[in-house]
Design an enzyme around this catalytic site. Structure first.
Site, PDB file in Angstrom:
ATOM      1  N   LYS A 188     -11.929  36.823  55.916  1.00 46.32           N
ATOM      2  CA  LYS A 188     -11.783  37.639  57.073  1.00 46.32           C
ATOM      3  C   LYS A 188     -12.105  39.317  56.690  1.00 46.32           C
ATOM      4  O   LYS A 188     -11.118  39.993  56.212  1.00 46.32           O
ATOM      5  CB  LYS A 188     -10.719  37.755  57.949  1.00 46.32           C
ATOM      6  CG  LYS A 188     -10.398  38.613  58.944  1.00 46.32           C
ATOM      7  CD  LYS A 188     -11.629  38.351  60.204  1.00 46.32           C
ATOM      8  CE  LYS A 188     -11.062  39.179  61.198  1.00 46.32           C
ATOM      9  NZ  LYS A 188     -11.057  40.785  61.127  1.00 46.32           N
ATOM     10  N   THR A 244       0.092  49.552  54.320  1.00 47.93           N
ATOM     11  CA  THR A 244       1.603  49.184  54.151  1.00 47.93           C
ATOM     12  C   THR A 244       2.073  48.413  55.462  1.00 47.93           C
ATOM     13  O   THR A 244       2.807  47.535  55.416  1.00 47.93           O
ATOM     14  CB  THR A 244       2.481  50.137  53.507  1.00 47.93           C
ATOM     15  OG1 THR A 244       1.856  50.591  52.063  1.00 47.93           O
ATOM     16  CG2 THR A 244       3.978  49.672  53.528  1.00 47.93           C
ATOM     17  N   GLU A 264      -2.074  44.339  48.313  1.00 53.76           N
ATOM     18  CA  GLU A 264      -2.591  45.646  47.732  1.00 53.76           C
ATOM     19  C   GLU A 264      -2.545  46.782  48.813  1.00 53.76           C
ATOM     20  O   GLU A 264      -3.389  46.656  49.890  1.00 53.76           O
ATOM     21  CB  GLU A 264      -3.939  45.389  47.101  1.00 53.76           C
ATOM     22  CG  GLU A 264      -4.259  46.758  46.192  1.00 53.76           C
ATOM     23  CD  GLU A 264      -4.682  47.832  46.971  1.00 53.76           C
ATOM     24  OE1 GLU A 264      -4.125  48.628  47.135  1.00 53.76           O
ATOM     25  OE2 GLU A 264      -5.985  47.867  47.185  1.00 53.76           O
ATOM     26  N   CYS A 298      -7.393  53.945  48.545  1.00 55.67           N
ATOM     27  CA  CYS A 298      -5.778  53.886  48.422  1.00 55.67           C
ATOM     28  C   CYS A 298      -5.355  54.566  47.140  1.00 55.67           C
ATOM     29  O   CYS A 298      -4.279  55.226  46.939  1.00 55.67           O
ATOM     30  CB  CYS A 298      -5.333  52.597  48.561  1.00 55.67           C
ATOM     31  SG  CYS A 298      -6.240  51.418  47.491  1.00 55.67           S
ATOM     32  N   GLU A 397       0.102  58.198  53.953  1.00 51.38           N
ATOM     33  CA  GLU A 397      -1.111  58.194  53.576  1.00 51.38           C
ATOM     34  C   GLU A 397      -2.164  58.799  54.769  1.00 51.38           C
ATOM     35  O   GLU A 397      -2.086  58.147  55.841  1.00 51.38           O
ATOM     36  CB  GLU A 397      -1.591  56.705  53.164  1.00 51.38           C
ATOM     37  CG  GLU A 397      -2.896  56.454  52.647  1.00 51.38           C
ATOM     38  CD  GLU A 397      -2.960  55.174  52.182  1.00 51.38           C
ATOM     39  OE1 GLU A 397      -3.669  54.849  51.189  1.00 51.38           O
ATOM     40  OE2 GLU A 397      -2.578  53.978  52.826  1.00 51.38           O
TER      41      GLU A 397
END
Length: 493
Positions: A188, A244, A264, A298, A397
């Site tokens: 996906k 996250t 990840e 990331c 982030e």
């Protein structure tokens, strides 16, 4: 030999790959945008829950009812077929990738295209060379002599959910080792970059010997289809790359069926400069890194941690380096910083730039949209000073070309600043003294570290993080083993 793909048209990409057949999505189609121009490139297939159900059923059937998981040589041959066919289509895929992802062209010669395609050969080698059965010899538990062995077996059906920032790299980092291990896959991909996956599906269907159902590619704007993968008991493992926050939801959704989960996730990695480093070179590398692909990675280092006594010089050097790295057309030679992927992502980054000022920070350079860009989701490369490591712009982030510069008071303080983060994905250190460098490498709790510009990215190097940066490893033998179960067998002798 594969024939070149015809010119890209909406109908050539607007297909799902389910059970070996290219089919339209039951939900119609959705627009695919060029983030550099905001123009509609074409349309991609919109899958529904029924399509996803069909894909999962096909993957389950291909795993349970064929010898795919046991024929190691055949799997290796199919992976090499896919690698070779994709390389023949490299120029069309390059044009597609730059248009759909907005990545600078130079990155398609590495991790945005050619690198991940080539890596399929590494995974094929693993399928052939792995010790599928390991003899443990004889032992006599409870006085009964036995010969024991360990067998590696495929986990089963893998649901792979991938983001938009490095679609080829992340797609192949999941399906490559999963297929090499003998799993079947339902992929996906992100709705922002569906064509990168859809055209790979077309190559699989038309130019390789992958059996029906082994690889299924389901494009959709409905994030509920990802949740469907996570909750369906026919899926044995979820491999997810993304934020996250979403990773937590994936983990929770997978928990009732106790399926294996690989995550990840995010990062806020530190670039540590020691006081014996070449300050100008280090700051230039930090600037280059944070603007690469507009900071949409990331593992990109987004906190520059420099000696306090050299702070002003470091700000000046970084500002000067960023001034030569303007956000520009990704098709133009020399462009390092292209657009952000979408208007929504640009608004998110702009929110953090406003927050930086509210937190008392100073925008040393950048901080807005380029004046010469009327179209495209561009943000100027930006340097923020005047905040401490507890600020939100230093802790969260941002996923844009935004670098926060922080002072440190010695090597241990730099390590402490790097570790004062919920994340632990990547990092870098620049210095001269090998012992001091090694102490930093040992001290920072992170999955990868670059020393003086060293490049850790490679098919054989495991990638993943500590803390809230994820669970497990991708790539390398460690990533391959994520898709294996171990069966212990004993028989009397």
């Amino acid at each position: 030999m594969a024939q070149p793909l015809p010119p890209l048209r909406p109908d050539t990409a607007s297909r799902l790959l389910i059970d070996g057949t290219l089919i339209p999505g039951s939900g119609g189609t959705f627009d695919v945008l060029n983030p550099a121009t905001e123009e509609v490139l074409g349309r991609a297939a919109e899958a529904t829950a029924a399509d996803m159900d069909q894909a999962i059923a096909a993957a389950r059937r291909a795993f349970d009812a064929t010898d795919w998981s046991r024929d190691h040589a055949f799997r290796a041959r199919c992976l090499r077929q896919l690698r070779d066919a994709l390389l023949l289509h490299a120029e069309e895929l390059r044009e597609l990738t730059v248009a759909e992802v907005g990545c600078p062209t130079f990155l398609t010669h590495g991790p945005q295209l050619i690198g991940p395609i080539t890596d399929l050969g590494y995974f094929a080698d693993l399928a052939e060379n792995h010790d599928w059965t390991v003899d443990l010899g004889e032992a006599s538990p409870m006085g009964i002599k036995n010969r024991r062995e360990l067998r590696s077996e495929a986990v089963g059906v893998v649901g792979a959910i991938t983001p938009w920032n490095f679609p080829h790299q992340i797609n192949f980092a999941k399906i490559g080792p999963a297929l090499a291990a003998g799993c079947t896959v339902v992929l996906k991909p992100a709705p922002d970059t569906p064509w990168c996956a859809a055209l790979v599906g077309r190559v699989i269907a038309e130019e390789t010997d992958f059996p029906p159902g082994v690889v299924n590619i389901v494009t959709s704007t409905d994030h509920g289809l990802g949740e469907q993968l996570c909750t369906d008991p026919r899926v044995d493992l979820i491999s997810f790359t993304g934020s996250t926050a979403t990773g937590r939801k994936v983990m929770a959704a997978a928990a009732p069926t106790l399926k294996k989960v690989f995550l990840e996730l995010g990062g806020k990695s530190a670039f540590i400069v020691l006081d014996d480093a070449d300050l100008g070179a280090a700051c230039s590398m930090a600037a280059f890194s944070v603007v690469t692909h507009a900071g949409q990675g990331c593992a990109i280092t987004t906190r520059l941690v420099v000696p306090r006594a050299q702070f002003d010089d470091a700000v000046a050097a970084t500002r000067n380096a960023l001034s030569g790295l303007a956000a520009d057309d990704p098709t133009k030679a020399g462009t390092v910083c292209g657009p952000l992927i979408s208007a929504r992502q640009r608004e998110r980054v702009e929110g953090y730039l406003r927050l930086a000022v509210e937190e008392g920070g100073t925008i040393e350079i950048g901080g807005g949209r380029p004046a010469d860009k009327e179209k495209g989701f561009y943000i100027e490369p930006t340097l923020i000073s005047g905040v401490d490591n507890s600020s939100r712009v230093a802790q969260e982030e941002i996923f844009g070309p935004v670098l926060v510069i922080l002072p440190h008071d010695g090597d241990q303080d730099a390590i402490d600043i790097a570790n004062d983060s919920p994340y632990g994905l990547s990092g870098a250190v620049w210095g001269t003294d090998p012992g001091r460098i090694d102490a930093v490498v040992n001290g920072v709790r992170t999955g990868t570290m670059s020393v003086n510009g060293g490049i850790w990215y490679s098919a054989d190097v495991p990638f993943g993080g500590y803390k809230q940066s994820g669970i497990g490893r991708e790539m390398g033998e460690a990533g391959f083993s994520e898709y294996l179960e171990i069966k212990s067998v004993a028989r009397p002798v």
